[in-house]
Design a protein around this motif. Structure first.
Motif, PDB file in Angstrom:
ATOM      1  N   GLY A   1       0.813  -1.195   0.000  1.00 60.91           N
ATOM      2  CA  GLY A   1       0.000   0.000   0.000  1.00 60.91           C
ATOM      3  C   GLY A   1       0.852   1.251   0.000  1.00 60.91           C
ATOM      4  O   GLY A   1       1.807   1.372   0.760  1.00 60.91           O
ATOM      5  N   MET A   2       0.539   2.196  -0.877  1.00 60.21           N
ATOM      6  CA  MET A   2       1.289   3.427  -1.006  1.00 60.21           C
ATOM      7  C   MET A   2       0.337   4.605  -1.128  1.00 60.21           C
ATOM      8  O   MET A   2      -0.893   4.425  -1.208  1.00 60.21           O
ATOM      9  CB  MET A   2       2.236   3.362  -2.219  1.00 60.21           C
ATOM     10  N   MET A   3       0.900   5.811  -1.157  1.00 63.90           N
ATOM     11  CA  MET A   3       0.114   7.036  -1.254  1.00 63.90           C
ATOM     12  C   MET A   3       0.832   7.991  -2.187  1.00 63.90           C
ATOM     13  O   MET A   3       2.051   8.172  -2.101  1.00 63.90           O
ATOM     14  CB  MET A   3      -0.069   7.653   0.135  1.00 63.90           C
ATOM     15  N   ASP A   4       0.091   8.601  -3.117  1.00 67.37           N
ATOM     16  CA  ASP A   4       0.702   9.501  -4.101  1.00 67.37           C
ATOM     17  C   ASP A   4       0.742  10.929  -3.570  1.00 67.37           C
ATOM     18  O   ASP A   4       0.466  11.191  -2.396  1.00 67.37           O
ATOM     19  CB  ASP A   4      -0.063   9.421  -5.421  1.00 67.37           C
ATOM     20  N   GLU A   5       1.086  11.867  -4.458  1.00 67.89           N
ATOM     21  CA  GLU A   5       1.208  13.269  -4.054  1.00 67.89           C
ATOM     22  C   GLU A   5      -0.125  13.878  -3.653  1.00 67.89           C
ATOM     23  O   GLU A   5      -0.166  14.834  -2.876  1.00 67.89           O
ATOM     24  CB  GLU A   5       1.826  14.066  -5.205  1.00 67.89           C
ATOM     25  N   ASN A   6      -1.233  13.348  -4.212  1.00 70.53           N
ATOM     26  CA  ASN A   6      -2.558  13.876  -3.883  1.00 70.53           C
ATOM     27  C   ASN A   6      -3.195  13.164  -2.693  1.00 70.53           C
ATOM     28  O   ASN A   6      -4.408  13.260  -2.490  1.00 70.53           O
ATOM     29  CB  ASN A   6      -3.479  13.748  -5.102  1.00 70.53           C
ATOM     30  N   ASN A   7      -2.374  12.440  -1.929  1.00 71.71           N
ATOM     31  CA  ASN A   7      -2.842  11.705  -0.743  1.00 71.71           C
ATOM     32  C   ASN A   7      -3.904  10.665  -1.094  1.00 71.71           C
ATOM     33  O   ASN A   7      -4.817  10.394  -0.307  1.00 71.71           O
ATOM     34  CB  ASN A   7      -3.385  12.671   0.318  1.00 71.71           C
ATOM     35  N   GLU A   8      -3.794  10.088  -2.286  1.00 69.82           N
ATOM     36  CA  GLU A   8      -4.691   9.012  -2.705  1.00 69.82           C
ATOM     37  C   GLU A   8      -3.985   7.679  -2.514  1.00 69.82           C
ATOM     38  O   GLU A   8      -2.856   7.499  -2.959  1.00 69.82           O
ATOM     39  CB  GLU A   8      -5.115   9.184  -4.159  1.00 69.82           C
TER      40      GLU A   8
ATOM     41  N   LYS B   1       3.445  -2.080 -11.624  1.00 70.30           N
ATOM     42  CA  LYS B   1       2.083  -1.657 -11.943  1.00 70.30           C
ATOM     43  C   LYS B   1       1.435  -1.067 -10.703  1.00 70.30           C
ATOM     44  O   LYS B   1       1.893  -1.289  -9.576  1.00 70.30           O
ATOM     45  CB  LYS B   1       1.241  -2.840 -12.450  1.00 70.30           C
ATOM     46  N   GLU B   2       0.371  -0.293 -10.945  1.00 69.68           N
ATOM     47  CA  GLU B   2      -0.385   0.326  -9.866  1.00 69.68           C
ATOM     48  C   GLU B   2      -1.858  -0.065 -10.006  1.00 69.68           C
ATOM     49  O   GLU B   2      -2.387  -0.142 -11.121  1.00 69.68           O
ATOM     50  CB  GLU B   2      -0.250   1.858  -9.896  1.00 69.68           C
ATOM     51  N   TYR B   3      -2.499  -0.281  -8.865  1.00 70.67           N
ATOM     52  CA  TYR B   3      -3.882  -0.755  -8.857  1.00 70.67           C
ATOM     53  C   TYR B   3      -4.698   0.034  -7.838  1.00 70.67           C
ATOM     54  O   TYR B   3      -4.165   0.508  -6.825  1.00 70.67           O
ATOM     55  CB  TYR B   3      -3.948  -2.245  -8.486  1.00 70.67           C
ATOM     56  N   ASN B   4      -5.982   0.171  -8.138  1.00 72.37           N
ATOM     57  CA  ASN B   4      -6.962   0.603  -7.143  1.00 72.37           C
ATOM     58  C   ASN B   4      -7.454  -0.626  -6.394  1.00 72.37           C
ATOM     59  O   ASN B   4      -7.586  -1.711  -6.969  1.00 72.37           O
ATOM     60  CB  ASN B   4      -8.143   1.315  -7.816  1.00 72.37           C
ATOM     61  N   TRP B   5      -7.737  -0.461  -5.111  1.00 74.33           N
ATOM     62  CA  TRP B   5      -8.024  -1.607  -4.266  1.00 74.33           C
ATOM     63  C   TRP B   5      -9.425  -1.523  -3.670  1.00 74.33           C
ATOM     64  O   TRP B   5      -9.971  -0.442  -3.457  1.00 74.33           O
ATOM     65  CB  TRP B   5      -7.004  -1.696  -3.134  1.00 74.33           C
ATOM     66  N   ASN B   6      -9.980  -2.705  -3.426  1.00 75.21           N
ATOM     67  CA  ASN B   6     -11.250  -2.856  -2.719  1.00 75.21           C
ATOM     68  C   ASN B   6     -11.108  -4.064  -1.807  1.00 75.21           C
ATOM     69  O   ASN B   6     -11.075  -5.209  -2.268  1.00 75.21           O
ATOM     70  CB  ASN B   6     -12.407  -3.049  -3.701  1.00 75.21           C
TER      71      ASN B   6
ATOM     72  N   PHE C   1      -2.127  -4.426   3.031  1.00 73.42           N
ATOM     73  CA  PHE C   1      -0.991  -4.074   2.185  1.00 73.42           C
ATOM     74  C   PHE C   1       0.170  -3.462   2.949  1.00 73.42           C
ATOM     75  O   PHE C   1       1.178  -3.108   2.355  1.00 73.42           O
ATOM     76  CB  PHE C   1      -1.420  -3.080   1.091  1.00 73.42           C
ATOM     77  N   GLY C   2       0.064  -3.254   4.253  1.00 70.52           N
ATOM     78  CA  GLY C   2       1.148  -2.625   4.994  1.00 70.52           C
ATOM     79  C   GLY C   2       0.893  -1.149   5.203  1.00 70.52           C
ATOM     80  O   GLY C   2      -0.097  -0.576   4.743  1.00 70.52           O
ATOM     81  N   SER C   3       1.818  -0.511   5.899  1.00 74.60           N
ATOM     82  CA  SER C   3       1.658   0.902   6.236  1.00 74.60           C
ATOM     83  C   SER C   3       1.985   1.832   5.100  1.00 74.60           C
ATOM     84  O   SER C   3       1.665   3.011   5.135  1.00 74.60           O
ATOM     85  CB  SER C   3       2.561   1.238   7.446  1.00 74.60           C
ATOM     86  N   GLY C   4       2.700   1.356   4.051  1.00 73.21           N
ATOM     87  CA  GLY C   4       3.003   2.207   2.910  1.00 73.21           C
ATOM     88  C   GLY C   4       4.287   2.983   3.038  1.00 73.21           C
ATOM     89  O   GLY C   4       4.575   3.861   2.212  1.00 73.21           O
ATOM     90  N   GLU C   5       5.131   2.736   4.037  1.00 70.82           N
ATOM     91  CA  GLU C   5       6.387   3.444   4.195  1.00 70.82           C
ATOM     92  C   GLU C   5       7.483   2.633   3.484  1.00 70.82           C
ATOM     93  O   GLU C   5       8.027   1.671   4.001  1.00 70.82           O
ATOM     94  CB  GLU C   5       6.703   3.587   5.677  1.00 70.82           C
ATOM     95  N   ASP C   6       7.796   2.989   2.235  1.00 69.70           N
ATOM     96  CA  ASP C   6       8.751   2.261   1.403  1.00 69.70           C
ATOM     97  C   ASP C   6       9.949   3.141   1.100  1.00 69.70           C
ATOM     98  O   ASP C   6       9.903   4.361   1.238  1.00 69.70           O
ATOM     99  CB  ASP C   6       8.098   1.806   0.095  1.00 69.70           C
ATOM    100  N   ASP C   7      11.008   2.505   0.646  1.00 70.97           N
ATOM    101  CA  ASP C   7      12.207   3.199   0.245  1.00 70.97           C
ATOM    102  C   ASP C   7      12.169   3.447  -1.243  1.00 70.97           C
ATOM    103  O   ASP C   7      11.933   2.546  -2.037  1.00 70.97           O
ATOM    104  CB  ASP C   7      13.476   2.367   0.595  1.00 70.97           C
ATOM    105  N   ASP C   8      12.404   4.715  -1.648  1.00 72.89           N
ATOM    106  CA  ASP C   8      12.402   5.082  -3.066  1.00 72.89           C
ATOM    107  C   ASP C   8      13.835   5.184  -3.564  1.00 72.89           C
ATOM    108  O   ASP C   8      14.710   5.623  -2.819  1.00 72.89           O
ATOM    109  CB  ASP C   8      11.661   6.406  -3.300  1.00 72.89           C
TER     110      ASP C   8
END
Length: 416
Positions: free
Chosen positions: A244-251, A289-294, A409-416
C-alpha cells in the motif's frame, strides 16, 4: 428517403419547349420483403441460467456501504453493572411450564388438505378457462404449475421413508445418527453405479498454518509482463509483492513489485541451500504496476466465509480460512513517471512479541470450547493480577478504513 413524384406543371417547367406532357400520374411503391428461411425451425436447449439477466446483483459500492445504526447505548434495557445481585438467578435446573415449552417449538406442522381443496384442484378439460377469473395458477397442486409440480413431486419421492422431525427429541436423535454414519467407511459413490473411491483421506484444520492470516487477491487482468517466456513470468510472479502506497494527492493505491535480477539470483541460492532467507540480506523489488483496491475482511458487512484445501501426501487434507479478499483494478492516468522508478527493499527479521501473540490468538480458534465456569474464574484471576488500565483506547470507526488498508498491504512506508 421516400420516393416523390413531381406534378405535371413542375415537369413542364424543367423540360425544353416542344416536349410532350404526361397526363398520367402514379405513385411508385417499392417492396423490400425478406426471403424465406432456408431451413426449418429448430428447438435448442438454453445452456445458461434463466435468471442471469434478471436476477438482482448488488454492486461493490452498495456492498461496501455501511449503514449507521442510531440506537440507544443500552438498547432500551438498562443493566446495573455495579450490583450484580439485582438480577437473581433461578438456577439451571428450572423446568418450564408445558404451555411455555410448546411456544418454543419452531417446527410448523402442515395441515392436511381437505376434500374440498382436492376437488377444486382438479382440472376439467371441457370447461373453458379465461385469464381473468381463473385461479388455477394460484392453486398449490394444479396441473398448470408445470415444472414446479414435477420438481416438488421428485423431492417428495426421494424423501419417502425418512422420518419427519416433528419434535426436539427426534431432531437430537437424527443429529446423533450422523456421528454414527460418519464412522462407516465410504467406498462407493452415493448415486453413480460402478464408481468407487480409490483413496480416502481424513479432513482436518490446518494446525501448522492456521496461525497465519491468508488473503485472496483478485486481479482484473494478468499482472505478468507480456513478451517474456512463460517460465520467467511464473518465477517472477511467484515472488512478487504488493504494498500500500500514497501519491502526491494523498490518494491510496496498491503498488505491484517484481523482483530485480539480483533478487532472483539470491532467491535461487536460498532455495539451493534450503533457506527461506539469509540474515542481514536485502532483497530489492521494482515497481511495475499500480492498482486501485477494494478490500473486505471478516468484519465487513456481507462478507462470506471462504475456505481453501491443501493436500499433503501421507497426512491428509487440511482446510484453512481466507480472512481477507482483495480486488485490484488497474489504475489508469494517475501514475507518475517518478513513481515507476520506486524500489522496495525487503529485509527479513524475527517476529516481535505482538506478532507472536497475534498468531497464538488465532490458534486458540482450534482449541476446544472452555466451560463457562472455568472462563469466569480465569477472567477474575486476570482482573486481580492485571490492575487498572491507562484508559487510552482509540475509536475504531475513525480509523477503520486505514486499518483495513494497512492490514492488507502494509503501512506504505517504502524506500524510493
Amino acid at each position: 428517403m421516400p420516393t416523390t413524384v413531381e406534378t405535371a406543371q413542375k415537369k413542364k417547367s424543367h423540360k425544353p419547349s416542344g416536349s410532350k406532357n404526361l397526363d398520367l400520374l402514379c405513385s411508385v411503391k417499392y417492396k423490400n420483403t425478406l426471403p424465406d428461411i432456408p431451413f426449418d425451425a429448430k428447438f435448442l436447449s438454453y445452456p445458461f441460467d434463466s435468471q442471469r439477466f434478471i436476477q438482482y446483483n448488488p454492486t461493490s459500492l452498495e456492498r461496501s456501504h455501511k449503514h449507521d445504526l442510531l440506537t440507544e447505548v443500552d438498547l432500551g434495557v438498562p443493566i446495573d453493572l455495579i450490583l450484580p445481585d439485582t438480577y437473581p438467578s433461578h438456577g439451571l435446573d428450572a423446568v418450564l411450564d408445558p404451555a411455555d415449552e410448546a411456544l418454543l417449538e419452531d417446527e410448523v406442522v402442515q395441515q392436511p388438505e381437505s376434500k374440498r381443496a382436492k376437488q377444486h384442484a382438479k382440472s376439467v378439460s371441457w370447461l373453458r378457462r379465461t385469464e381473468y377469473i381463473s385461479t388455477e395458477f394460484a392453486r398449490p397442486h394444479s396441473a398448470a404449475d408445470g415444472a414446479e409440480t414435477k420438481v416438488g413431486y421428485n423431492v417428495k419421492k426421494k424423501l419417502q421413508g425418512m422420518d419427519v422431525y416433528k419434535d426436539r427429541a427426534s431432531q437430537i436423535a437424527a443429529i446423533e445418527a450422523t456421528f454414527e454414519a460418519a464412522k462407516q467407511p465410504i467406498t462407493k459413490h452415493y448415486s453413480k453405479r460402478g464408481v468407487e473411491a480409490k483413496e480416502v483421506l481424513p479432513l482436518f484444520p490446518d494446525f501448522e498454518l492456521w496461525k497465519l492470516p491468508f488473503a485472496q487477491v483478485l486481479y482484473d487482468t494478468d499482472p505478468a509482463n507480456s513478451g517474456r517466456p512463460e517460465q520467467k513470468q511464473v518465477e517472477e510472479m511467484s515472488q512478487a509483492m504488493i504494498r500500500g502506497m500514497m501519491d502526491e494527492n494523498n490518494e491510496q493505491f496498491v503498488a505491484y513489485f517484481l523482483p530485480t535480477p539480483d533478487t532472483l539470483v539470491k532467491r535461487r541460492e536460498d532455495n539451493q541451500l534450503g533457506l527461506d532467507y539469509q540474515d542481514e540480506a536485502e532483497y530489492e523489488y521494482k515497481l511495475t504496476k499500480e492498482y486501485n483496491w477494494n478490500v473486505k475482511n471478516k468484519a465487513s458487512k456481507g462478507y462470506e466465509e471462504t475456505y481453501f484445501f491443501v493436500t499433503r501426501p501421507e497426512q491428509g487434507v487440511f482446510y484453512n480460512e481466507i480472512e481477507t479478499r482483495v480486488r485490484l483494478s488497474k489504475r489508469r492516468g494517475k501514475s507518475a513517471k517518478s513513481a515507476m522508478n520506486s524500489k522496495l527493499v525487503v529485509k527479513h527479521r524475527e517476529l516481535v512479541e505482538d506478532e507472536v501473540m497475534a498468531q497464538e490468538s488465532r490458534l486458540t480458534q482450534l482449541e476446544a470450547a472452555v466451560p463457562e465456569e472455568d472462563w469466569e474464574e480465569a477472567a477474575s484471576e486476570e482482573e486481580t493480577e492485571g490492575g487498572d488500565d491507562d484508559g487510552s483506547e482509540g475509536t475504531e470507526e475513525e480509523a477503520e478504513n486505514q486499518n483495513d488498508f494497512e492490514q492488507a498491504f502494509g503501512s506504505g512506508e517504502d524506500d524510493d
